[in-house]
Design a protein around this motif. Sequence first.
Motif, PDB file in Angstrom:
ATOM      1  N   ASP A  55      30.114  29.115  38.911  1.00  0.00           N
ATOM      2  CA  ASP A  55      30.675  29.148  39.889  1.00  0.00           C
ATOM      3  C   ASP A  55      32.303  28.155  39.365  1.00  0.00           C
ATOM      4  O   ASP A  55      33.267  28.282  39.812  1.00  0.00           O
ATOM      5  CB  ASP A  55      30.170  28.429  41.044  1.00  0.00           C
ATOM      6  N   LEU A  56      31.903  27.314  38.775  1.00  0.00           N
ATOM      7  CA  LEU A  56      33.089  26.103  38.410  1.00  0.00           C
ATOM      8  C   LEU A  56      33.984  26.913  37.248  1.00  0.00           C
ATOM      9  O   LEU A  56      35.121  26.631  37.507  1.00  0.00           O
ATOM     10  CB  LEU A  56      32.219  24.920  37.565  1.00  0.00           C
ATOM     11  N   SER A  57      33.245  27.565  36.413  1.00  0.00           N
ATOM     12  CA  SER A  57      34.244  28.302  35.414  1.00  0.00           C
ATOM     13  C   SER A  57      35.027  29.449  36.156  1.00  0.00           C
ATOM     14  O   SER A  57      35.995  29.516  35.552  1.00  0.00           O
ATOM     15  CB  SER A  57      33.201  28.697  34.326  1.00  0.00           C
ATOM     16  N   ASN A  58      34.202  29.964  37.049  1.00  0.00           N
ATOM     17  CA  ASN A  58      35.067  31.137  37.790  1.00  0.00           C
ATOM     18  C   ASN A  58      36.346  30.514  38.345  1.00  0.00           C
ATOM     19  O   ASN A  58      37.402  30.972  38.473  1.00  0.00           O
ATOM     20  CB  ASN A  58      34.151  32.069  38.994  1.00  0.00           C
ATOM     21  N   ARG A  59      36.033  29.357  39.144  1.00  0.00           N
ATOM     22  CA  ARG A  59      37.170  28.752  39.692  1.00  0.00           C
ATOM     23  C   ARG A  59      38.220  28.170  38.907  1.00  0.00           C
ATOM     24  O   ARG A  59      39.213  28.308  39.035  1.00  0.00           O
ATOM     25  CB  ARG A  59      36.706  27.505  40.715  1.00  0.00           C
ATOM     26  N   LEU A  60      37.923  27.649  37.654  1.00  0.00           N
ATOM     27  CA  LEU A  60      38.686  27.305  36.695  1.00  0.00           C
ATOM     28  C   LEU A  60      39.752  28.271  36.095  1.00  0.00           C
ATOM     29  O   LEU A  60      40.584  28.322  35.978  1.00  0.00           O
ATOM     30  CB  LEU A  60      38.052  26.356  35.612  1.00  0.00           C
ATOM     31  N   PHE A  61      39.041  29.657  35.784  1.00  0.00           N
ATOM     32  CA  PHE A  61      39.817  30.584  35.215  1.00  0.00           C
ATOM     33  C   PHE A  61      40.579  31.145  36.205  1.00  0.00           C
ATOM     34  O   PHE A  61      41.688  31.735  35.951  1.00  0.00           O
ATOM     35  CB  PHE A  61      38.746  31.517  34.638  1.00  0.00           C
ATOM     36  N   GLY A  62      40.118  31.101  37.398  1.00  0.00           N
ATOM     37  CA  GLY A  62      41.024  31.616  38.550  1.00  0.00           C
ATOM     38  C   GLY A  62      42.335  30.697  38.451  1.00  0.00           C
ATOM     39  O   GLY A  62      43.391  31.482  38.718  1.00  0.00           O
ATOM     40  N   LEU A  63      42.181  29.529  38.587  1.00  0.00           N
ATOM     41  CA  LEU A  63      43.182  28.626  38.741  1.00  0.00           C
ATOM     42  C   LEU A  63      44.186  28.853  37.560  1.00  0.00           C
ATOM     43  O   LEU A  63      45.317  28.864  37.740  1.00  0.00           O
ATOM     44  CB  LEU A  63      42.906  27.264  38.682  1.00  0.00           C
ATOM     45  N   LEU A  64      43.767  29.051  36.216  1.00  0.00           N
ATOM     46  CA  LEU A  64      44.472  29.358  35.134  1.00  0.00           C
ATOM     47  C   LEU A  64      45.210  30.666  35.267  1.00  0.00           C
ATOM     48  O   LEU A  64      46.196  30.854  34.989  1.00  0.00           O
ATOM     49  CB  LEU A  64      43.636  29.398  33.660  1.00  0.00           C
ATOM     50  N   LEU A  65      44.512  31.721  35.767  1.00  0.00           N
ATOM     51  CA  LEU A  65      45.182  32.941  35.983  1.00  0.00           C
ATOM     52  C   LEU A  65      46.418  32.794  36.943  1.00  0.00           C
ATOM     53  O   LEU A  65      47.383  33.418  36.795  1.00  0.00           O
ATOM     54  CB  LEU A  65      44.280  34.099  36.444  1.00  0.00           C
ATOM     55  N   ALA A  66      46.205  32.043  37.915  1.00  0.00           N
ATOM     56  CA  ALA A  66      47.180  31.715  39.134  1.00  0.00           C
ATOM     57  C   ALA A  66      48.574  31.338  38.498  1.00  0.00           C
ATOM     58  O   ALA A  66      49.489  31.432  38.535  1.00  0.00           O
ATOM     59  CB  ALA A  66      46.713  31.279  40.318  1.00  0.00           C
ATOM     60  N   PHE A  68      49.068  31.064  35.197  1.00  0.00           N
ATOM     61  CA  PHE A  68      49.995  31.967  34.529  1.00  0.00           C
ATOM     62  C   PHE A  68      50.602  33.090  35.148  1.00  0.00           C
ATOM     63  O   PHE A  68      52.046  33.448  34.959  1.00  0.00           O
ATOM     64  CB  PHE A  68      49.096  32.854  33.547  1.00  0.00           C
ATOM     65  N   ALA A  69      50.233  33.548  36.287  1.00  0.00           N
ATOM     66  CA  ALA A  69      51.056  34.496  37.006  1.00  0.00           C
ATOM     67  C   ALA A  69      52.244  33.835  37.799  1.00  0.00           C
ATOM     68  O   ALA A  69      53.424  34.621  37.727  1.00  0.00           O
ATOM     69  CB  ALA A  69      50.146  35.044  38.193  1.00  0.00           C
ATOM     70  N   THR A  70      52.205  32.872  38.041  1.00  0.00           N
ATOM     71  CA  THR A  70      53.333  31.974  38.546  1.00  0.00           C
ATOM     72  C   THR A  70      54.303  31.687  37.538  1.00  0.00           C
ATOM     73  O   THR A  70      55.547  31.843  38.092  1.00  0.00           O
ATOM     74  CB  THR A  70      52.749  30.586  39.487  1.00  0.00           C
ATOM     75  N   MET A  72      54.830  33.611  34.657  1.00  0.00           N
ATOM     76  CA  MET A  72      55.793  35.062  34.814  1.00  0.00           C
ATOM     77  C   MET A  72      56.675  35.317  35.653  1.00  0.00           C
ATOM     78  O   MET A  72      57.724  35.763  35.345  1.00  0.00           O
ATOM     79  CB  MET A  72      54.551  35.774  34.608  1.00  0.00           C
ATOM     80  N   VAL A  73      55.938  35.098  37.061  1.00  0.00           N
ATOM     81  CA  VAL A  73      56.998  35.388  38.075  1.00  0.00           C
ATOM     82  C   VAL A  73      58.435  34.646  38.040  1.00  0.00           C
ATOM     83  O   VAL A  73      59.277  34.900  38.317  1.00  0.00           O
ATOM     84  CB  VAL A  73      56.394  35.313  39.542  1.00  0.00           C
ATOM     85  N   ALA A  74      57.992  33.360  37.821  1.00  0.00           N
ATOM     86  CA  ALA A  74      59.220  32.368  37.780  1.00  0.00           C
ATOM     87  C   ALA A  74      60.313  32.749  36.538  1.00  0.00           C
ATOM     88  O   ALA A  74      61.395  32.886  36.735  1.00  0.00           O
ATOM     89  CB  ALA A  74      58.933  30.813  37.480  1.00  0.00           C
ATOM     90  N   GLY A  75      59.551  32.931  35.290  1.00  0.00           N
ATOM     91  CA  GLY A  75      60.533  33.451  34.157  1.00  0.00           C
ATOM     92  C   GLY A  75      61.273  35.024  34.834  1.00  0.00           C
ATOM     93  O   GLY A  75      62.373  34.959  34.097  1.00  0.00           O
ATOM     94  N   GLY A  76      60.572  35.662  35.512  1.00  0.00           N
ATOM     95  CA  GLY A  76      61.190  37.094  35.795  1.00  0.00           C
ATOM     96  C   GLY A  76      62.243  36.699  36.658  1.00  0.00           C
ATOM     97  O   GLY A  76      63.588  37.477  36.657  1.00  0.00           O
TER      98      GLY A  76
END
Length: 86
Positions: A55-66, A68-70, A72-76
């Motif tokens: 559960d902890l690793s899922n939350r951590l990787f979800g935070l990292l994914l968010a 990265f997405a932010t 990429m959106v800011a760069g675009g």
Amino acid sequence: GPGAIGAVIVAMSRSSDIEHAAMIIAMIAANCLMLWLVLRTAEPIGRSFGPMAMDLSNRLFGLLLAAFATEMVAGGLKQLFPVLAR
């Protein structure tokens, strides 16, 4: 996904040399092998972690994914609207 397919198309179009194409194909094969190994060992690793660590690793990787997405959106948006880069 579509991004990987696009990257391969761009990489293959940069040169018509046979060594260049062979290197790209070798990198695709190496990537497939690494992915197979990771997916093959995912279940035993997951069992050894336990539910709380998973559960902890899922939350951590979800935070990292968010994050990265932010980024990429800011760069675009900066490229689309240069006035935002100031």
